[in-house]
Design a protein around this motif. Structure first.
Motif, short mmCIF file in Angstrom:
data_model
loop_
_atom_site.label_atom_id
_atom_site.label_comp_id
_atom_site.label_asym_id
_atom_site.label_seq_id
_atom_site.Cartn_x
_atom_site.Cartn_y
_atom_site.Cartn_z
N GLN A 30 39.96 -20.29 -10.71
CA GLN A 30 39.23 -19.54 -9.71
C GLN A 30 38.27 -20.46 -8.96
OE1 GLN A 30 36.61 -16.53 -10.94
NE2 GLN A 30 37.47 -15.01 -9.59
N LYS A 64 20.01 -17.40 1.11
CA LYS A 64 21.16 -18.27 1.35
C LYS A 64 21.72 -18.64 -0.01
CE LYS A 64 22.36 -22.59 3.63
NZ LYS A 64 21.91 -23.64 4.49
N MET A 101 19.15 -24.38 -13.04
CA MET A 101 17.73 -24.55 -13.36
C MET A 101 17.27 -25.95 -13.02
SD MET A 101 17.31 -21.59 -14.22
CE MET A 101 15.54 -21.71 -14.32
N ALA A 148 22.63 -23.35 -16.35
CA ALA A 148 21.63 -24.35 -16.72
C ALA A 148 21.50 -25.41 -15.63
CB ALA A 148 21.99 -24.99 -18.05
N ASP A 149 22.62 -25.77 -15.01
CA ASP A 149 22.55 -26.76 -13.93
C ASP A 149 21.73 -26.22 -12.76
OD1 ASP A 149 25.73 -27.58 -14.92
OD2 ASP A 149 24.18 -29.10 -14.67
N THR A 206 26.77 -19.76 -9.52
CA THR A 206 27.93 -20.44 -10.08
C THR A 206 29.21 -20.04 -9.34
OG1 THR A 206 28.08 -18.70 -11.74
CG2 THR A 206 27.04 -20.75 -12.40
N GLY A 207 29.33 -18.78 -8.96
CA GLY A 207 30.51 -18.36 -8.23
C GLY A 207 30.65 -16.86 -8.23
N PRO A 208 31.52 -16.32 -7.33
CA PRO A 208 31.67 -14.87 -7.26
C PRO A 208 32.15 -14.31 -8.59
CG PRO A 208 32.92 -15.96 -5.53
CD PRO A 208 32.41 -17.02 -6.42
N VAL A 234 23.93 -20.67 -2.37
CA VAL A 234 24.66 -21.93 -2.49
C VAL A 234 25.43 -21.90 -3.80
CG1 VAL A 234 24.42 -24.41 -2.75
CG2 VAL A 234 23.00 -23.20 -1.13
N SER A 235 26.74 -21.85 -3.70
CA SER A 235 27.55 -21.58 -4.88
C SER A 235 28.35 -22.81 -5.31
CB SER A 235 28.50 -20.43 -4.55
OG SER A 235 29.42 -20.25 -5.57
N GLY A 236 28.65 -22.91 -6.59
CA GLY A 236 29.47 -24.02 -7.07
C GLY A 236 28.87 -24.76 -8.24
N TYR A 237 27.66 -24.38 -8.67
CA TYR A 237 27.08 -25.07 -9.81
C TYR A 237 27.90 -24.78 -11.05
CZ TYR A 237 23.03 -26.23 -7.03
OH TYR A 237 22.22 -26.75 -6.08
N SER A 238 28.03 -25.79 -11.89
CA SER A 238 28.98 -25.62 -13.00
C SER A 238 28.45 -24.71 -14.10
CB SER A 238 29.40 -26.97 -13.59
OG SER A 238 28.30 -27.84 -13.64
N GLU A 268 16.13 -28.41 -5.08
CA GLU A 268 17.34 -28.31 -4.28
C GLU A 268 17.59 -26.85 -3.94
OE1 GLU A 268 20.72 -31.12 -5.05
OE2 GLU A 268 21.59 -29.27 -5.83
N ILE A 285 28.09 -27.80 -2.28
CA ILE A 285 26.66 -27.54 -2.44
C ILE A 285 25.87 -28.44 -1.49
CG2 ILE A 285 24.71 -27.72 -4.02
CD1 ILE A 285 26.55 -26.96 -6.26
N GLY A 343 35.43 -12.09 -11.94
CA GLY A 343 35.89 -13.47 -12.02
C GLY A 343 35.29 -14.19 -13.19
N GLU A 344 35.18 -15.49 -13.00
CA GLU A 344 34.61 -16.28 -14.09
C GLU A 344 33.14 -15.98 -14.23
OE1 GLU A 344 35.92 -20.38 -15.33
OE2 GLU A 344 36.55 -20.31 -13.26
N ARG A 402 23.61 -26.91 1.46
CA ARG A 402 22.17 -27.00 1.34
C ARG A 402 21.56 -27.91 2.40
NH1 ARG A 402 17.59 -27.39 1.53
NH2 ARG A 402 16.05 -27.57 -0.11
N TYR A 403 22.20 -29.07 2.64
CA TYR A 403 21.55 -30.06 3.50
C TYR A 403 22.25 -30.27 4.82
CZ TYR A 403 19.25 -31.33 -0.88
OH TYR A 403 18.54 -31.31 -2.05
N PRO A 418 34.92 -21.42 -6.84
CA PRO A 418 33.57 -20.87 -6.89
C PRO A 418 32.98 -20.53 -5.53
CG PRO A 418 33.50 -23.23 -7.23
CD PRO A 418 34.94 -22.89 -7.05
N GLN A 419 33.79 -20.65 -4.45
CA GLN A 419 33.23 -20.33 -3.15
C GLN A 419 33.68 -18.95 -2.69
OE1 GLN A 419 30.97 -22.29 -1.92
NE2 GLN A 419 31.30 -23.72 -3.57
#
Lengths: 336, 158, 503
Positions: free
Chosen positions: C185, A180, A192, A189-190, A158-160, A182-186, A199, C459, A335-336, C463-464, C187-188
Motif C-alpha cells: 500500500q 497540511k 515524533m 515514532a519517526d 504515516t499514510g491513509p 505530510v504523509s509517508g513517515y515510516s 520539520e 515528504i 489500510g496499513e 514540506r519544503y 502512503p500517499q
C-alpha cells in the motif's frame, strides 16, 4: 396396544435426550487456549494479549495454559478470517485484531471474509482514543486558538488508513482548520522525531502512544475523539464541533471502533457457557491488582467492556445508511 | 549457461518492468510517480541488456559472486540440478500436505536414503534427531504455530 | 561524565545483572545462529520475563541477547551461506566463498575479530556521542535521509561487476529491487500497488524470505549438485589453521575495519534507514579499497576484506541505533522498537533524561554491549574449530538440516505459506543471476532502500517544496553520491592504464 408402545417409545426418547438437556459447566482443565494476535510480536495488540495470557488462567475453571500466537498479515484481516472460518468453536481459540476491522467490513474491503456480528464476542480490553497533539513551543494552547489563528499547521502522518492520517483529514475537511498533512513517515515514532526537528508541527495518534511524549512536554493534546481515557477528559471532542449532522456522523463513524480499543472474540458458534466463562475471566483478570501493576509499568491502561455491549456498538456501526458510508469511504480508506 | 541465464533474466525483467508500468498508468499521480520513474528506465535497461546479449553473446561480466561449481558440467550437471529442484519442491509439497512435524523427518530420511545412500538405521536415527530438535525448540519452547497438513485435515486427523 | 561511566560499569558487574547478561548471551547465541529465529521476534518473546527485574538487570538481559545476534548470525552466513539474520546477508558473499575454499577458519576468525571491533566502535560512539547526539540527529531531516538513500543507490556502482555491461546489470538489478519495494500500500494515496487482490501481498514483500531465497537457495542447489561437503574435497588440515590468520587480517586492514565500523554506526544512528542497509554500504566500501582490477575480481570469491566490512558494520550499527532510541525515544530499527517497550516496562523514559539524570543507566548499556561482545567472541573462538569442522561434514547430512532451517526460517516471520513460495521464487531468480554472472547485492540494496527513497522524497517536496535541495548537508551528500559513482570508473581506468604500462 399401539398407544402404549408409542408412550414407551416417547419416554425412552425423553430419557435418552436427558443428558443433552443438562447444563454443562465449562472446564478447561488440562487444555491449552491460544490467543491469535493479528500483528507481529512487540506491538500494542501483542503486548496486551501477552499480559492477559499471563493472568487469565487463574480465573478460568480448570486453570488452563494460555499461549499467544502471532498471525500477522493483511493488517490483521488474515487472523480475523482465520478465527472466523478455520478455528474450531471449542473454546480453545481467542482472536484479537485491528479495532478498525468493523470499518473494513462496512466499506466492503474485498479481503474481508468475516462478519463481525457473528463472532462470539468476549469483549474489549481497553479503549484507545485518538488525540491531536501539537508541539509545545507553538503559540496555540487550545484547538480554538488554532482555528482562530488561521495559520497552517503541518501534520506528519504515516499514510491513509492510520489514525495519524484519517483524524486530521476529517478535522481539516469539516472543522475549518488549515492543516497540511505530510504523509509517508515510516512509523509514528519517526514523526515524533520530525516534530523535534521542527520539520512538522503536530501529529495525531492514539493517546497511549503519545503519552510518553506528552509527559515529556514535547507536545500537548488539543482535541480528542469521543472515547474517553483518563487525562484527556477535558479536551473538546471533534464530533461536538462538527458543523453539520452528516459531518458529525462521519466523525463518529471513524471513532466508533476506538471504544472497542482491544477487541477479543471467539469463533462463531462457541457455546454460550464457554463465552460467559471467558467474559468473566477477562473481567476479573483486568481488575486483578497484579495485572494492573504490570500494565501500569508497561504504560498500558486496561478496562473491560463486556461482549454484549461491544456487539451493540458493532451492530450500530454496520447499520449506517448507505449515503453516510459512501461519503465516509471517500475520506477514510482501510489500510496499513 | 551464462548467456542463456542472462537472456532469461533480461527478458524477464523487460516483461516485469513493462507490465508494472502498464498497471501503474491507471493510478492517481502520487501513487504512480515513483513506479513509473523507476519502471521506465528499468525497461530501457533490460531491453539494452537483451539486445546486447543477442548481438554479443560471448561478452561476459564477472560479477563479484561465487560461480556455480564446474565439477559436473553439461548434462550430468543439469540432471543433478533438476534433482535438487525436485527435492525442494517436494519438501514444500510435503509441508503443505502433511504439515511440518511429518514433513521434516520424512525429508531427512528420504534424502539420506535416496540421495546420500546411507544405511536405514543411520538415516532413521538422524531423521528422528532432527525432528526432536525441531519439536523441542520450535514447538515446545517457542510455541510457533505450524498448521496441520491438508491431507491430515481432510482425513479429520488434525 | 567519567563518574557516570564508572558507575555504569559497576552496575553491570553486579552479580545478578551479570548473570542475566550471560543468560541473554546464551539465548542470543542460538537466535543469531539459527536462520529460523529472528532477533526482533525473540526480543519480543523475552519481554514478559523482565517485568520483575530492575532496569540494569533487564537491560543486561535484553542487550546481552541482542548484541550477540549479529555476531553469530555472521557465523551461519560464513559456514552455510544462509543469512542467519537479515543483517548478516552481505557476509555470505565472501565469507561463504572462503569456506568453500577450505578457509572457513580464517573467515570465522576475521568475522569474529571484525565484529568485536565493530561492536567496540559502536559502543564508543554511543558513549562519546552523548553530548552531541541531539543536535546531530536533529540535523538529519527527511531531505537528508533521502540523499543518504541516494548515496546508497550510488554505491551500486561499486557493488557491480566492472565494465559497461557489469554496470548495466548492476543498475538494472538495483532498479528491479526498487520496483519490488513498491509492492504494497502506498502512503500517499492509499492505493494497493501490485497486490493483485491478494491479502498476502498487501504489506509488501518481506525481506527475510527474499534474502534467504536469493542467497541460500543457489548455494543449496550447488551443494546438492556437487554432492560433497561445503569445503569440497580439500584436505582437512587446512581448516584449523586459519582463525589466527583471520584475526591478523583484521589488523592488516585495520583502517578499513574502522571505517566500515563508522559507516555502520552512522547508519545505525539515522532512524528510518532500517537494519539491513549498513552491511551493504560497508561491503561496497570494502570493494572500493581494491586497488587493481584483479583485486576487484577477487571480491565475491573469498577476499577477506569482503568479510571484514559487513562483519564490523552489522555490529557497530547496534550501538549506533541505540542512540536515537535512548536519546529521543524513537527506535532505529524493529528490534529497537521492542527494546523501547522494555524501557517502559522498566520504568525508564527515553529522552533527554537518559542523557542527564539517568546517564549511569545509559552507560551501563554501553558496557553491556562491550562485555557481551567480548564474552561472545571469546566463546566463539573456543568453539571455532568445532564450528569450522561443520564444513567438512558430508553434504547429505547438512543439506536436509539446512533445508529444514531454511523452510522454517522463511515461514515463521509471518506464518504464511506464501513466504515459502516467495523464497523459492527468489531462489530461482538468485540462481539465474549467479549462473549469468549478475551481481545480487544491488538488487538487495534497491529492495531495502526503495521505501526510504520514495517516502522521504515525497515528504521533502511536500514540506519544503524545492528549498530542500540547497540545504548544506544535502549538497554534501549529493557530492558524495556523485563520487560514489565516479570512483569505480576512475579506478578502472587507472588500473587499466597501469596494466598497459606493465604489459
Amino acid at each position: 396396544m399401539k398407544t402404549r408402545l408409542a408412550l414407551v417409545l416417547a419416554i425412552a426418547a425423553l430419557a435418552a435426550g436427558l443428558p443433552f438437556g443438562a447444563a454443562r459447566s465449562a472446564s478447561f482443565e488440562g487444555k491449552t487456549i491460544t490467543i491469535v494476535v493479528g500483528f507481529k510480536a512487540g506491538g500494542g495488540y501483542d503486548r496486551v494479549a501477552r499480559i492477559l495470557a499471563r493472568h487469565i488462567p487463574k480465573y478460568l475453571p480448570g486453570n488452563p495454559n494460555v499461549i499467544v500466537q502471532n498471525m500477522p498479515g493483511g493488517n490483521s484481516i488474515t487472523a480475523a478470517n482465520h478465527v472466523y472460518a478455520v478455528a474450531k468453536p471449542d473454546g480453545l481459540t481467542i482472536g484479537t485484531f485491528n479495532r478498525n476491522l468493523v470499518l473494513a467490513q462496512l466499506t466492503k474491503v474485498r479481503a474481508v471474509r468475516f462478519d463481525q456480528t457473528k463472532f462470539a464476542w468476549v469483549g474489549s480490553a481497553a479503549s484507545e482514543s485518538t488525540v491531536l497533539a501539537i508541539r509545545s513551543d507553538l503559540p496555540y494552547r487550545t484547538f480554538d486558538d488554532l482555528r482562530k489563528s488561521g495559520k497552517t499547521l503541518i501534520i506528519g502522518a504515516t499514510g491513509p488508513g492510520a489514525n495519524t492520517y484519517d483524524f486530521p483529514l476529517l478535522l481539516k475537511e469539516f472543522l475549518g482548520v488549515d492543516l497540511k498533512i505530510v504523509s509517508g513517515y515510516s512509523s509514528s515514532a519517526d514523526i515524533m522525531l520530525a516534530i523535534e526537528r521542527k520539520e512538522v508541527d503536530a501529529r495525531a495518534g492514539s493517546y497511549t502512544s503519545l503519552r510518553p511524549f506528552i509527559d515529556r512536554k514535547l507536545v500537548h493534546p488539543v482535541i480528542r475523539a469521543r472515547a474517553i481515557e483518563t487525562g484527556i477528559e477535558q479536551l473538546p471532542v471533534d464530533e461536538d464541533l462538527a458543523p453539520t449532522p452528516r459531518a458529525k456522523a462521519i466523525m463518529a463513524l471513524r471513532s466508533a471502533p476506538e471504544v472497542i480499543g482491544r477487541p477479543y472474540v471467539m469463533p462463531p458458534g462457541t457455546p454460550d457457557d464457554i463465552v460467559n466463562a471467558m467474559r468473566e475471566a477477562f473481567d476479573k483478570a483486568i481488575k486483578d491488582p497484579q495485572l494492573m501493576a504490570e500494565a501500569k509499568k508497561g504504560k498500558m491502561e486496561l478496562e473491560f467492556m463486556p461482549g454484549g455491549e461491544v456487539l451493540k456498538i458493532v451492530k450500530v456501526v454496520l447499520s449506517q445508511p448507505k449515503d453516510v458510508v459512501d461519503e465516509f469511504s471517500k475520506y477514510v480508506k482501510f489500510g496499513e | 549457461m551464462h548467456s542463456k541465464a542472462s537472456l532469461i533474466l533480461g527478458a524477464g525483467f523487460m516483461l516485469l518492468a513493462g507490465a508494472a508500468v502498464i498497471i501503474a498508468m491507471d493510478w492517481p499521480m502520487k501513487a504512480k510517480l515513483f513506479p513509473l520513474a523507476i519502471g521506465i528506465p528499468v525497461f530501457c535497461m533490460a531491453t539494452a541488456e537483451v539486445v546486447w546479449g543477442l548481438l554479443d553473446p560471448a561478452a561476459r561480466s564477472e560479477a563479484m559472486e561465487f560461480k556455480l561449481s564446474e565439477q559436473a558440467p553439461g548434462r550430468a550437471g543439469a540432471g543433478r540440478t533438476v534433482r535438487a529442484i525436485v527435492w525442494m519442491v517436494g519438501f514444500l509439497a510435503a509441508i503443505v500436505l502433511l504439515g511440518y512435524p511429518f514433513a521434516i523427518p520424512l525429508l531427512v530420511f528420504l534424502y539420506l536414503k535416496l540421495q546420500g545412500r546411507e544405511g536405514w538405521v543411520l538415516s532413521g536415527v538422524f531423521a528422528l534427531a532432527v525432528w526432536g530438535v525441531f519439536y523441542v525448540v520450535f514447538d515446545q519452547l517457542l510455541h510457533l504455530p505450524f498448521p496441520a497438513g491438508w491431507i491430515l485435515q481432510w482425513l479429520g486427523l488434525a | 561524565m567519567i563518574d557516570a561511566l564508572l558507575e555504569g560499569l559497576l552496575l553491570v558487574l553486579q552479580w545478578k545483572a551479570f548473570a542475566f547478561m550471560l543468560l541473554g548471551i546464551g539465548v542470543g547465541f542460538w537466535v543469531g545462529l539459527l536462520p529460523g529465529l529472528g532477533g526482533a521476534t525473540t526480543l519480543a518473546l523475552m519481554l514478559p520475563f523482565i517485568y520483575a527485574m530492575t532496569p540494569v538487570e533487564g537491560f543486561a538481559f535484553l542487550l546481552g541477547m541482542h548484541s550477540v545476534v549479529a555476531t553469530t548470525g555472521d557465523i551461519t552466513s560464513v559456514l552455510f551461506g544462509i543469512p542467519g539474520e537479515g543483517t548478516t546477508a552481505a557476509t555470505i558473499l565472501d565469507g561463504h566463498a572462503m569456506a568453500k575454499k577450505g578457509e572457513a577458519g580464517r573467515a570465522l576468525g576475521a568475522v569474529l575479530a571484525s565484529s568485536l571491533v565493530g561492536a567496540l566502535v559502536g559502543a564508543a560512539a554511543l558513549a562519546l556521542a552523548i553530548p552531541v547526539v541531539r543536535p546531530l540527529v536533529l540535523t538529519f531531516g527527511s531531505p537528508e535521509l533521502f540523499m543518504i538513500a541516494i548515496v546508497g543507490i550510488a554505491f551500486i556502482a561499486s557493488l557491480s561487476a566492472q565494465g559497461g555491461r557489469g554496470m548495466l546489470r548492476g543498475f538494472l538489478a538495483g532498479g528491479v529491487g526498487l520496483m519490488v519495494a513498491t509492492v504494497g500500500q502506498d502512503p500517499q494515496a492509499g492505493i494497493a500497488r501490485y497486490t493483485f487482490d491478494s491479502l498476502y501481498l498487501w504489506n509488501g514483500l518481506d525481506l527475510v524470505p527474499v534474502l534467504i531465497g536469493i542467497f541460500a537457495i543457489p548455494e543449496i542447489v550447488d551443494l546438492i549438485v556437487r554432492g560433497t561437503s561445503i569445503a569440497g574435497d580439500l584436505p582437512r588440515s587446512r581448516l584449523n589453521q586459519g582463525a589466527i590468520e583471520g584475526v591478523k587480517d583484521t589488523f592488516r586492514h585495520f583502517w578499513l575495519t574502522i571505517r566500515c565500523s563508522l559507516i555502520g554506526t552512522f547508519i545505525g544512528i539515522m532512524p528510518g534507514l532500517g537494519g539491513a542497509v549498513a552491511q551493504w554500504l560497508a561491503y561496497g566500501h570494502a570493494a572500493q579499497s581494491a586497488r587493481t582490477a584483479e583485486e576487484r575480481k577477487g571480491f565475491g570469491r573469498g577476499d577477506v576484506r569482503g568479510v571484514l566490512g559487513p562483519g564490523a558494520a552489522n555490529n557497530s550499527k547496534e550501538g549506533g541505533s541505540l542512540i536515537p532510541t535512548v536519546a529521543f525515544g524513537v527506535p532505529g530499527s524493529s528490534s529497537m522498537a521492542i527494546l523501547l517497550g522494555g524501557f517502559f516496562l522498566l520504568g525508564l523514559v527515553p529522552g533527554p533524561d537518559m542523557l542527564t539524570t539517568h546517564l549511569a543507566v545509559t552507560f551501563s548499556m554501553v558496557w553491556t554491549i562491550v562485555l557481551a561482545n567480548v564474552i561472545t567472541v571469546i566463546a566463539c573462538f573456543v568453539l571455532l574449530n568445532h564450528l569450522a569442522r561443520v564444513t567438512a561434514v558430508r553434504g547429505h547430512f547438512l543439506v536436509p538440516v539446512i533445508l529444514v532451517l531454511v523452510f522454517i526460517g522463511s515461514y515463521t516471520t509471518n506464518n504464511h505459506y506464501g513466504d515459502i513460495l516467495l523464497m523459492l521464487s527468489f531462489g530461482a531468480v538468485g540462481y539465474l543471476m549467479v549462473a549469468g554472472g549478475w551481481p545480487r547485492a544491488p538488487f538487495v540494496l534497491g529492495l531495502v532502500l526503495g521505501k526510504i527513497v520514495e517516502n522521504n522524497l515525497y515528504i521533502s517536496v511536500a514540506r519544503y517544496d524545492a528549498a530542500w535541495l540547497t540545504r548544506p548537508v544535502v549538497l554534501v551528500l549529493m557530492a558524495l553520491a556523485v563520487a560514489a559513482i565516479l570512483y569505480p570508473l576512475i579506478q578502472a581506468r587507472r588500473s587499466g592504464a597501469r596494466s598497459e604500462k606493465h604489459a
